[in-house]
Design a protein around this motif. Structure first.
Motif, PDB file in Angstrom:
ATOM      1  N   THR A  58       7.838  86.503-108.492  1.00 37.03           N
ATOM      2  CA  THR A  58       8.487  87.742-108.937  1.00 37.03           C
ATOM      3  C   THR A  58       7.580  88.571-109.841  1.00 37.03           C
ATOM      4  OG1 THR A  58       9.507  86.460-110.729  1.00 37.03           O
ATOM      5  CG2 THR A  58      10.799  86.786-108.723  1.00 37.03           C
ATOM      6  N   GLY A  59       7.163  88.020-110.987  1.00 33.82           N
ATOM      7  CA  GLY A  59       6.312  88.764-111.919  1.00 33.82           C
ATOM      8  C   GLY A  59       7.021  89.954-112.526  1.00 33.82           C
ATOM      9  N   ILE A  60       8.185  89.732-113.150  1.00 35.49           N
ATOM     10  CA  ILE A  60       8.985  90.800-113.757  1.00 35.49           C
ATOM     11  C   ILE A  60       9.069  90.540-115.258  1.00 35.49           C
ATOM     12  CG2 ILE A  60      11.214  91.968-113.769  1.00 35.49           C
ATOM     13  CD1 ILE A  60      11.609  91.047-110.900  1.00 35.49           C
ATOM     14  N   ASP A  61       8.836  91.590-116.062  1.00 35.75           N
ATOM     15  CA  ASP A  61       8.816  91.465-117.526  1.00 35.75           C
ATOM     16  C   ASP A  61      10.216  91.621-118.121  1.00 35.75           C
ATOM     17  OD1 ASP A  61       6.048  91.059-117.850  1.00 35.75           O
ATOM     18  OD2 ASP A  61       5.669  93.207-117.632  1.00 35.75           O
ATOM     19  N   ASP A  62      10.395  91.005-119.301  1.00 34.95           N
ATOM     20  CA  ASP A  62      11.574  91.175-120.153  1.00 34.95           C
ATOM     21  C   ASP A  62      12.879  90.917-119.396  1.00 34.95           C
ATOM     22  OD1 ASP A  62       9.848  91.890-122.212  1.00 34.95           O
ATOM     23  OD2 ASP A  62       9.935  94.009-121.692  1.00 34.95           O
ATOM     24  N   VAL A  63      12.927  89.830-118.660  1.00 34.83           N
ATOM     25  CA  VAL A  63      14.113  89.501-117.871  1.00 34.83           C
ATOM     26  C   VAL A  63      15.200  88.942-118.803  1.00 34.83           C
ATOM     27  CG1 VAL A  63      15.009  88.028-116.034  1.00 34.83           C
ATOM     28  CG2 VAL A  63      12.743  89.061-115.822  1.00 34.83           C
ATOM     29  N   VAL A  64      16.420  89.460-118.659  1.00 34.17           N
ATOM     30  CA  VAL A  64      17.564  88.963-119.432  1.00 34.17           C
ATOM     31  C   VAL A  64      18.698  88.486-118.537  1.00 34.17           C
ATOM     32  CG1 VAL A  64      17.052  90.358-121.467  1.00 34.17           C
ATOM     33  CG2 VAL A  64      18.485  91.314-119.657  1.00 34.17           C
ATOM     34  N   LYS A  65      18.694  88.911-117.254  1.00 29.13           N
ATOM     35  CA  LYS A  65      19.789  88.507-116.370  1.00 29.13           C
ATOM     36  C   LYS A  65      19.295  88.486-114.927  1.00 29.13           C
ATOM     37  CE  LYS A  65      23.809  90.215-117.246  1.00 29.13           C
ATOM     38  NZ  LYS A  65      24.949  91.167-117.355  1.00 29.13           N
ATOM     39  N   VAL A  66      19.748  87.470-114.169  1.00 32.67           N
ATOM     40  CA  VAL A  66      19.396  87.334-112.763  1.00 32.67           C
ATOM     41  C   VAL A  66      20.670  87.057-111.971  1.00 32.67           C
ATOM     42  CG1 VAL A  66      18.106  86.008-111.049  1.00 32.67           C
ATOM     43  CG2 VAL A  66      17.078  86.450-113.295  1.00 32.67           C
ATOM     44  N   ARG A  67      20.828  87.799-110.869  1.00 28.04           N
ATOM     45  CA  ARG A  67      22.001  87.591-110.005  1.00 28.04           C
ATOM     46  C   ARG A  67      21.531  87.334-108.578  1.00 28.04           C
ATOM     47  NH1 ARG A  67      26.451  92.142-110.046  1.00 28.04           N
ATOM     48  NH2 ARG A  67      26.873  91.094-112.050  1.00 28.04           N
ATOM     49  N   LEU A  68      22.082  86.303-107.968  1.00 25.51           N
ATOM     50  CA  LEU A  68      21.815  85.974-106.576  1.00 25.51           C
ATOM     51  C   LEU A  68      23.099  86.157-105.784  1.00 25.51           C
ATOM     52  CD1 LEU A  68      19.651  82.732-106.924  1.00 25.51           C
ATOM     53  CD2 LEU A  68      18.871  84.973-106.139  1.00 25.51           C
ATOM     54  N   THR A  69      23.024  86.946-104.721  1.00 23.68           N
ATOM     55  CA  THR A  69      24.170  87.183-103.839  1.00 23.68           C
ATOM     56  C   THR A  69      23.852  86.593-102.474  1.00 23.68           C
ATOM     57  OG1 THR A  69      24.691  89.241-105.026  1.00 23.68           O
ATOM     58  CG2 THR A  69      25.696  88.910-102.854  1.00 23.68           C
ATOM     59  N   LEU A  70      24.743  85.741-101.958  1.00 21.91           N
ATOM     60  CA  LEU A  70      24.517  85.062-100.688  1.00 21.91           C
ATOM     61  C   LEU A  70      24.726  86.028 -99.535  1.00 21.91           C
ATOM     62  CD1 LEU A  70      26.327  81.656-101.399  1.00 21.91           C
ATOM     63  CD2 LEU A  70      23.981  82.351-101.933  1.00 21.91           C
ATOM     64  N   GLY A  71      23.769  86.053 -98.618  1.00 23.82           N
ATOM     65  CA  GLY A  71      23.876  86.926 -97.451  1.00 23.82           C
ATOM     66  C   GLY A  71      24.347  86.161 -96.228  1.00 23.82           C
ATOM     67  N   SER A  72      23.634  86.332 -95.110  1.00 19.64           N
ATOM     68  CA  SER A  72      24.037  85.652 -93.873  1.00 19.64           C
ATOM     69  C   SER A  72      23.903  84.141 -94.037  1.00 19.64           C
ATOM     70  CB  SER A  72      23.169  86.140 -92.709  1.00 19.64           C
ATOM     71  OG  SER A  72      21.801  85.847 -92.950  1.00 19.64           O
ATOM     72  N   VAL A  73      24.834  83.399 -93.440  1.00 20.59           N
ATOM     73  CA  VAL A  73      24.879  81.936 -93.577  1.00 20.59           C
ATOM     74  C   VAL A  73      24.848  81.301 -92.204  1.00 20.59           C
ATOM     75  CG1 VAL A  73      26.142  82.086 -95.756  1.00 20.59           C
ATOM     76  CG2 VAL A  73      27.394  81.889 -93.611  1.00 20.59           C
ATOM     77  N   THR A  74      24.573  79.995 -92.193  1.00 22.84           N
ATOM     78  CA  THR A  74      24.580  79.228 -90.952  1.00 22.84           C
ATOM     79  C   THR A  74      25.247  77.877 -91.204  1.00 22.84           C
ATOM     80  OG1 THR A  74      23.183  78.326 -89.191  1.00 22.84           O
ATOM     81  CG2 THR A  74      22.319  78.194 -91.413  1.00 22.84           C
ATOM     82  N   GLY A  75      25.848  77.317 -90.180  1.00 21.73           N
ATOM     83  CA  GLY A  75      26.501  76.011 -90.286  1.00 21.73           C
ATOM     84  C   GLY A  75      27.878  76.051 -90.882  1.00 21.73           C
ATOM     85  N   LEU A  76      28.479  77.228 -90.993  1.00 17.99           N
ATOM     86  CA  LEU A  76      29.816  77.350 -91.596  1.00 17.99           C
ATOM     87  C   LEU A  76      30.880  77.106 -90.520  1.00 17.99           C
ATOM     88  CD1 LEU A  76      31.292  77.985 -94.245  1.00 17.99           C
ATOM     89  CD2 LEU A  76      31.299  80.395 -93.594  1.00 17.99           C
ATOM     90  N   THR A  77      31.186  75.856 -90.313  1.00 19.10           N
ATOM     91  CA  THR A  77      32.191  75.473 -89.311  1.00 19.10           C
ATOM     92  C   THR A  77      33.177  74.501 -89.925  1.00 19.10           C
ATOM     93  OG1 THR A  77      30.802  73.643 -88.547  1.00 19.10           O
ATOM     94  CG2 THR A  77      30.560  75.763 -87.416  1.00 19.10           C
TER      95      THR A  77
END
Length: 274
Positions: free
Chosen positions: A239-258
Motif C-alpha cells: 500500500t505505502g499510505i501515510d498517516d493511516v487511522v482507519k481501514v475498511r475492507l468490503t467483500l465483493g464477489s464470492v465463490t463456494g457459497l452453497t
C-alpha cells in the motif's frame, strides 16, 4: 739546276667516331635576390613584452599583439554577473530585456516543474525506504463489522490464529479497523477463507474481490480494489499510505457459497516500517 719538288702536305687524320653521351643534368636556376625595403623606423611606446616600438594610438603591439597598456583593465564583474547567462558583457540596452524574460521563463518553468514533480519524487523516496527498511506489525484498537455469524466475530481476523475466522452471510459485508495513532501502512496481509491450511481452506465460501478503503489523519480517503486468488495461503498487498487511522475492507464477489456455508475471512495483518 732543277728545282726541288715541294713536299706533299701530310694527310689529315680521320675523325674519331662519336660514342654515346650521358644526358645533361638540369641545373636549378640561381635564386633572384630581391631588394627588401628597409623597415620604417617607428618611434613610440615600446611593447612591455617584446620591446617593439609602436606608433602612438595603438592599443596592442604590432608584433606580438600584447596590450600596450596592461594597467587599463576592465573592472571585475560582480558575483551575481558571473552566473550564466548574466556573465555576458553587453552594451547598454542590447538584449537586456530579452535576457530578463528568458531568465524569468526559466525560473517559472523550474518552479512549475518542482511543484508537479515534488509529490512524485517524495512518493518514490518513501517507496524506496519501504523496500529497504524492515517492517513490524500494527494492531488496531477497535474492530467492527457490518454483520457477523454467531461464533465468528470480526475480532477473529486479528487474533493471530488462522483457524478462527470472521463469517458473514454473503457479499457486501464490511469490516473496519481503527488504530490508536497514525502510521505509514507499508502493506497488509490477507488470509482468505476459513484457514490457511489447504484441507480446511474451502470449508466455507471465500471472497474473490475486496474493496480497500484507507482513511488518513487529514481526512483523505484512498480506495483500491484487491483481487484474491482462490487458493489457501496469504496474500500480501503493498500500500505505502501515510498517516493511516482507519481501514475498511468490503467483500465483493464470492465463490463456494452453497447450502449452509458462509463467507469466511481468517486473518488480516497490518505492517509499518520498523
Amino acid at each position: 739546276m732543277r728545282p726541288e719538288p715541294t713536299p706533299a702536305p701530310p694527310a689529315e687524320p680521320e675523325p674519331e667516331a662519336i660514342g654515346p653521351v650521358a644526358p645533361a643534368k638540369p641545373v636549378a636556376p640561381r635564386p633572384v635576390v630581391r631588394p627588401v625595403a628597409a623597415q620604417e623606423e617607428v618611434s613610440g611606446v615600446p611593447c612591455p613584452v617584446c620591446g617593439t616600438p609602436n606608433p602612438p594610438g595603438r592599443r596592442f603591439c604590432r608584433r606580438c599583439a600584447s596590450p600596450l597598456d596592461p594597467t587599463a583593465q576592465r573592472a571585475p564583474l560582480p558575483w551575481w554577473r558571473t552566473i550564466w547567462p548574466l556573465r555576458r558583457r553587453v552594451r547598454a540596452g542590447s538584449g537586456r530585456w530579452i535576457r530578463f524574460l528568458v531568465i524569468l521563463a526559466v525560473v517559472v518553468a523550474l518552479c512549475a516543474g518542482g511543484f508537479f514533480l515534488l509529490p512524485a519524487g517524495r512518493a518514490l523516496f518513501e517507496d524506496t525506504r519501504d523496500k529497504l527498511s524492515g517492517v513490524k506489525a500494527v494492531s488496531p484498537v477497535d474492530v467492527r463489522a457490518s454483520a457477523a455469524e454467531p461464533g465468528h466475530p470480526a475480532k477473529n481476523t486479528t487474533d493471530g490464529l488462522s483457524n478462527r475466522y470472521w463469517a458473514v452471510p454473503g457479499a457486501g459485508a464490511s469490516i473496519t479497523y481503527t488504530f490508536g495513532k497514525p502510521f505509514r501502512m507499508v502493506d497488509l496481509i490477507i488470509t482468505n477463507g476459513a484457514s490457511r491450511e489447504p484441507e480446511q481452506y474451502d470449508r466455507e465460501a471465500r471472497a474473490l474481490r475486496m474493496d480497500l478503503e484507507v482513511t488518513s489523519a487529514d481526512g483523505s480517503v484512498h480506495h483500491r480494489e484487491i483481487d484474491l486468488a482462490d487458493k489457501a495461503g496469504d496474500t500480501t498487498v503493498t500500500t505505502g499510505i501515510d498517516d493511516v487511522v482507519k481501514v475498511r475492507l468490503t467483500l465483493g464477489s464470492v465463490t463456494g457459497l452453497t447450502g449452509s456455508r458462509h463467507v469466511a475471512l481468517a486473518e488480516v495483518e497490518f505492517f509499518q516500517r520498523s
